[in-house]
Design an enzyme around this catalytic site. Structure first.
Site, mmCIF file in Angstrom:
data_model
loop_
_atom_site.group_PDB
_atom_site.id
_atom_site.type_symbol
_atom_site.label_atom_id
_atom_site.label_comp_id
_atom_site.label_asym_id
_atom_site.label_seq_id
_atom_site.Cartn_x
_atom_site.Cartn_y
_atom_site.Cartn_z
ATOM 1 N N HIS A 159 0.914 -1.090 0.022
ATOM 2 C CA HIS A 159 -0.042 -0.028 0.104
ATOM 3 C C HIS A 159 1.033 1.324 0.097
ATOM 4 C CE1 HIS A 159 -3.383 2.360 0.618
ATOM 5 N NE2 HIS A 159 -3.703 2.190 1.858
ATOM 6 N N HIS B 18 -2.643 -2.342 -9.823
ATOM 7 C CA HIS B 18 -3.451 -1.656 -8.900
ATOM 8 C C HIS B 18 -4.633 -2.505 -8.888
ATOM 9 C CE1 HIS B 18 -5.563 1.364 -6.868
ATOM 10 N NE2 HIS B 18 -4.651 2.049 -6.596
ATOM 11 N N ASP C 128 2.831 5.188 -7.236
ATOM 12 C CA ASP C 128 4.163 5.014 -6.694
ATOM 13 C C ASP C 128 5.198 4.838 -7.352
ATOM 14 O OD1 ASP C 128 2.897 4.947 -3.702
ATOM 15 O OD2 ASP C 128 1.872 3.156 -4.490
#
Ligand code: COA
Length: 428
Positions: free
Chosen positions: A267, A306, A362
């Site tokens: 996460h 994702h 990210d």
């Protein structure tokens, strides 16, 4: 004709009409499906909540196939270009963009609550010199509940508003203290003349100068990164916030739990994992071999894939553009070349294409943070600061939702049936 789903139970031949509302059926409506009347009734099995809506929400909308992200209806691209983090936090928390007056009042309220109680600073000084800043963040946010016991009054809108202001104001201070502690430097007091992001940079990086002047490009880049991370509907940490909040715990305790969920490498720790991965790969020449290992199931391409986005994460596009501006000021991050090559190969490779694995937020954020001078273990903290707005908004929505109760999933029990206790000496 009303929208219903007809279910035939082949065990009994019985038919059931289940109402469809908002494109969903209620899991509890399936309880009527049973063979005998003393049975519990049919449940759904959905580990990791792959296909279960646990709430109705009006905060954030994601269309994962089209790569759309809206906060309260406003596209993330427009907010990132035209707004600032405090305004976006207001939007997420209170539902509408603030008027000029509301924005001024909000910014003033937040600015007036940035200082930390001295005892909180002492508590942070007690951590080991090499304590992970995210561990410090989680513990200190949890400790806030002992400083503000009035926060237990969760059904008072005034109390909730005060805790909201405190949290939005104090999370940058806590984060900056955690950073300063880890580099062995004294804590910097907040500077109320600066913007939200500018003050954070000052608390992080001010040395002996009396007044710190943030670089406007870095200040804006950080603000945009905060906007991009402010909410993302029912992800792991937000569901944790809602679950803890559903037991009527105070918001500080709930937020510490949400931050703990964010700490995991799948996460909020993913951008840290991206940089570690890039260091491990070491050189652009090793990229094809690394991709081969990932395809053989010997690791994951961090920053890719994702649960919801099955196309390019819209935030990743904005971040990629931001990265160029930051690199112009701070110099190119040498890992960037490798990241671009990984992305190029992965986007052409059948393995990634067929699984709809695209770069997520990210993939590039870590490179920017590193270029701005943050050590990798600050990355999840930088995620937690803006996400605080989303967590509180979702918590508040949950508390005001008459459909919600204490969160309590069911299980399918596969263990032993009843059996008698065997004294220790008779066990084999
Ligand atoms: C984000 C993530 C946890 C979502 O996982 P998920 O929705 O549970 O998806 P799954 O783990 O079921 O993956 C589906 C398939 O894609 C593969 N896959 C998913 N992410 C992958 C990645 N980053 N690298 C390589 N393969 C990946 C899985 O191995 C699986 O393949 P299979 O069907 O052959 O078994 C996952 O994509 C991941 O671990 N990504 C890397 C970590 C990351 O960047 N997290 C940040 C999220 S914002």
């Amino acid at each position: 004709m009303a929208d219903t789903l007809t279910i035939t139970d082949n065990r009994t031949g019985k038919q059931y009409e289940v109402p469809i509302q908002d494109g969903t059926i209620k899991a509890t409506d399936l309880r009527q499906i049973k063979v005998t009347s003393d049975e519990f009734g049919m449940m759904t099995y959905d580990p990791a909540f792959m296909n279960t809506a646990a709430c109705k929400s009006r905060i954030t909308f994601i269309d994962g196939d089209k790569g759309v992200l809206l906060y309260r209806g406003y596209p993330i691209e427009q907010l990132a270009e035209k707004s600032d983090f405090l305004e976006v936090a207001y939007l997420i928390l209170f539902g509408e963009l603030p008027t000029t007056k509301a924005h001024e009042d909000w910014a003033r309220d937040v600015t007036l609550h940035t200082m930390l109680h001295t005892n909180l600073a002492k508590l942070m000084e007690g951590f080991r010199h090499d304590a992970h800043p995210m561990g410090m963040f989680i513990s200190t946010v949890g400790a806030l509940s002992t400083f503000y016991p009035d926060a237990k009054d969760i059904f008072s809108p005034e109390s909730r508003r005060l805790q909201t202001v405190r949290l939005i104001a104090k999370v940058p201070s806590i984060s900056a203290y955690a950073f300063r502690h880890s580099i062995g430097r004294p804590f910097n007091q907040p500077d109320n003349d600066l913007s939200y992001a500018g003050n954070f940079l000052s608390m992080l990086f001010r040395m002996t100068e009396l007044k710190y002047t943030p670089n406007p490009v870095l200040e804006r880049a950080l603000d945009v990164l905060f906007i991009l991370h402010a909410d993302h509907e029912q992800n792991c940490s937000t569901s944790t916030m809602r679950a803890i909040g559903s037991s009527h715990a105070d918001p500080y305790s709930a937020l510490a739990g949400a931050a703990a969920a964010l700490y995991g490498p799948l996460h909020g720790g993913a951008n840290e994992a991206v940089l570690r991965m890039l260091h491990e790969i070491g050189s652009i020449n090793n990229v094809p071999a690394f991709i081969k290992r990932v395809k053989a199931g010997e690791g994951r391409l961090m920053g890719f894939g994702h649960r919801v986005y099955k196309s390019y994460d819209p935030r990743a596009k904005i971040i990629k553009r931001m990265a160029d501006l930051v690199f112009d000021v701070m110099g190119k991050n040498p890992l960037l070349e490798m990241a671009l090559e990984l992305e190029r190969i992965a986007l052409e490779d059948e393995y990634f294409v067929s699984r709809k694995l695209y770069p997520n937020v990210d993939f590039y954020s870590g490179l920017i943070y590193q270029a701005m001078g943050f050590p990798v273990d600050m990355f999840p903290v930088l995620f937690a600061i803006p996400r605080t707005a989303g967590w509180i908004a979702q918590w508040e929505e949950m508390l005001n939702d008459p459909d919600q109760k204490i969160a309590r999933p069911r299980q399918i029990y596969l263990g032993h049936g009843p059996r008698d206790y065997v004294p220790r000496e008779r066990r084999k």
